[in-house]
Design a protein around this motif. Structure first.
Motif, short mmCIF file in Angstrom:
data_model
loop_
_atom_site.label_atom_id
_atom_site.label_comp_id
_atom_site.label_asym_id
_atom_site.label_seq_id
_atom_site.Cartn_x
_atom_site.Cartn_y
_atom_site.Cartn_z
N GLY A 46 40.10 46.24 32.98
CA GLY A 46 38.74 46.64 33.29
C GLY A 46 38.41 48.02 32.74
O GLY A 46 39.18 48.61 31.97
N THR A 47 37.26 48.56 33.11
CA THR A 47 36.81 49.85 32.63
C THR A 47 37.77 50.96 33.05
O THR A 47 38.16 51.04 34.21
N GLY A 48 38.16 51.79 32.09
CA GLY A 48 39.05 52.90 32.36
C GLY A 48 40.50 52.60 32.07
O GLY A 48 41.35 53.50 32.15
N SER A 198 37.38 43.48 38.27
CA SER A 198 36.17 44.25 38.01
C SER A 198 35.54 43.81 36.68
O SER A 198 35.24 42.63 36.52
N TYR A 199 35.36 44.72 35.71
CA TYR A 199 34.79 44.31 34.43
C TYR A 199 35.69 43.28 33.74
O TYR A 199 35.22 42.38 33.05
N GLY A 200 37.01 43.39 33.97
CA GLY A 200 37.93 42.40 33.44
C GLY A 200 37.68 41.03 34.05
O GLY A 200 37.82 40.00 33.37
N ASN A 221 39.19 38.97 40.17
CA ASN A 221 39.16 39.87 41.32
C ASN A 221 37.97 40.80 41.19
O ASN A 221 37.97 41.71 40.35
N SER A 222 36.93 40.54 41.96
CA SER A 222 35.78 41.46 42.09
C SER A 222 34.96 41.60 40.82
O SER A 222 34.33 42.63 40.60
N GLY A 223 34.94 40.58 39.99
CA GLY A 223 34.08 40.61 38.81
C GLY A 223 32.62 40.44 39.21
O GLY A 223 32.30 39.73 40.17
N SER A 224 31.74 41.08 38.47
CA SER A 224 30.31 40.99 38.77
C SER A 224 29.71 39.73 38.15
O SER A 224 30.25 39.17 37.19
#
Length: 412
Positions: A46-48, A198-200, A221-224
């Protein structure tokens, strides 16, 4: 023996903006060369984060040792978009305008030369000194803090495309591996599972959307369910204080940061982020999900916190899985609702991402998911899918073991 290597291949250009790509796609690969590999498992950062960190290498090698799977992690387009992964701050024209307006309000002299001869960090340090001096004279209140904005220039002359090019990169890495497997496969078809947080997680869902003939399973896991004005780069055109990607502080100067991007809200620009550009990135688009349902062999597993109301609102995930089930997908959402479900090992908190370790997520969900996939009789389908947006039609297809995107205007 466990093999770990880095590969670089040609991937996609920016078809939406008509920009020729300058960088190659790099991805990490790990597998056990003594096993017959039956699946490709993709770990999407994901981001970061990126695929270059040593901890991810350990995870990939551990999973390769445990499962009959080739583990890959792509450094997709624009992934190096944070300072910790190599991105450098700079002032674009809008950033300079914000700086000029602030300095004018503080009666601080500023000219173009300062941008040419100083790094952004040095400029912000000088601004902090000016503010401290004005506070010492009583010209500013002691609790005053300036709010500035900088842009982040990713490595490899890349930029933020958001969603489409990164997902095509991930698919191209999979296709390259399927065409050129450096491991034994036993002659069987390699199953494909994409996973991320997340973004991933969003990108894992996007991969299923644009290449549904290829993807067998998604672990998220927690993707938008939609793109983020904060993360796409040009949210600062709306309000830089609200729609920034991240931020830092030097003394009394808060500097907010957004990704370099060519997308803009200027309707007269060739790079205008139109309704159609938004539509194709919207995972919850009901019409698009109906198109995806022609490939309803895909199995979806997701985790999300009910406390996640900002970064990736849980209501979107609930809606997505209700739609997936209605369309006869095998889809299961683990919605974590209260502290009684925190076990301290797998689920560690109720924040975005739930504190779930990537390795633990895979170890819990990959084995049963793969068993389900192996029992399926996957229907042979055309390797293409098309999505009608507001005034554009996006055609995704697999040609010569690579992803292809064609866009045509839709006459409304």
């Amino acid at each position: 023996m466990i093999v770990f290597k880095s590969l670089k291949i040609n991937s996609t250009d920016d078809v939406e903006l008509g920009i020729k790509r300058k960088s190659k796609l790099e991805f990490k690969l790990s597998y056990d060369d003594e096993k017959e590999i039956e699946a490709i498992l993709v770990l999407i950062q994901g981001t970061g984060d990126d695929a270059n960190n040593s901890f991810l290498k350990i995870i990939m090698q551990s999973l390769a040792k445990k499962y009959n799977a080739a583990i890959i992690s792509p450094n997709y387009f624009g992934i190096h978009n944070r300072p910790q992964t190599g991105a450098k701050p700079y002032f674009d024209e809008l950033d300079k305008k914000i700086m000029y307006e602030l300095c004018e309000s503080l009666n601080i002299a500023l000219d173009e030369e300062i941008f040419q001869t100083n790094s952004p960090e040095k400029i912000l340090e000088k601004l902090n000194i000016h503010i401290a001096y004005k506070k010492s004279k009583g010209d500013l209140k002691q609790d005053y803090a300036a709010i500035m904005h900088c842009s982040l220039d990713p490595l490899n002359d890349e930029y933020q495309n958001w969603g489409i090019m990164p997902a095509m990169d991930i698919i191209n890495a999979i296709l390259h591996l399927k065409k050129n497997p450096p491991f034994k496969t036993g002659g069987g078809s390699l199953r494909v599972v994409v996973s991320g947080g997340s973004y991933g997680g969003y990108l894992a869902l996007m991969c299923a959307k644009i290449a549904p003939w290829l993807i067998d399973g998604v672990i998220d896991n927690s993707g938008s369910g939609l793109f983020s004005w904060r993360m796409i780069g040009f949210g600062k055109e709306l309000d830089f204080k609200t729609y920034c990607g991240c931020g830092a502080r030097i003394g009394d100067v808060h500097f907010l940061l957004s990704d370099k991007t060519f997308w803009t809200l200027d309707a007269h620009s060739a790079y205008f982020f139109s309704q159609s550009r938004s539509d194709i990135r919207y995972i919850l688009n009901p019409t698009h999900l109906e198109t995806l349902a022609k490939f309803n062999h895909i199995i979806f597993v997701s985790y999300h916190s009910k406390n996640d109301t900002f970064l990736a609102p849980y209501t979107e995930k609930v809606e997505l899985f209700e739609l997936l089930k209605k369309l006869k997908f095998d889809a299961h959402l683990h919605l974590i609702q209260d502290e009684s479900e925190i076990d301290g090992k797998f689920i560690k908190n109720l924040e975005h991402g739930l504190g779930i370790p990537f390795k633990a997520l895979i170890n819990k969900e990959f084995p049963p998911l793969l068993e389900k996939i192996k029992k399926q009789k996957k229907k042979s389908r055309e390797k293409s899918v098309s999505y009608t947006c507001y005034d554009l039609i996006y055609h995704f297809s697999e040609k010569n073991h690579k992803m292809k995107l064609e866009i045509e205007y839709y006459d409304r």
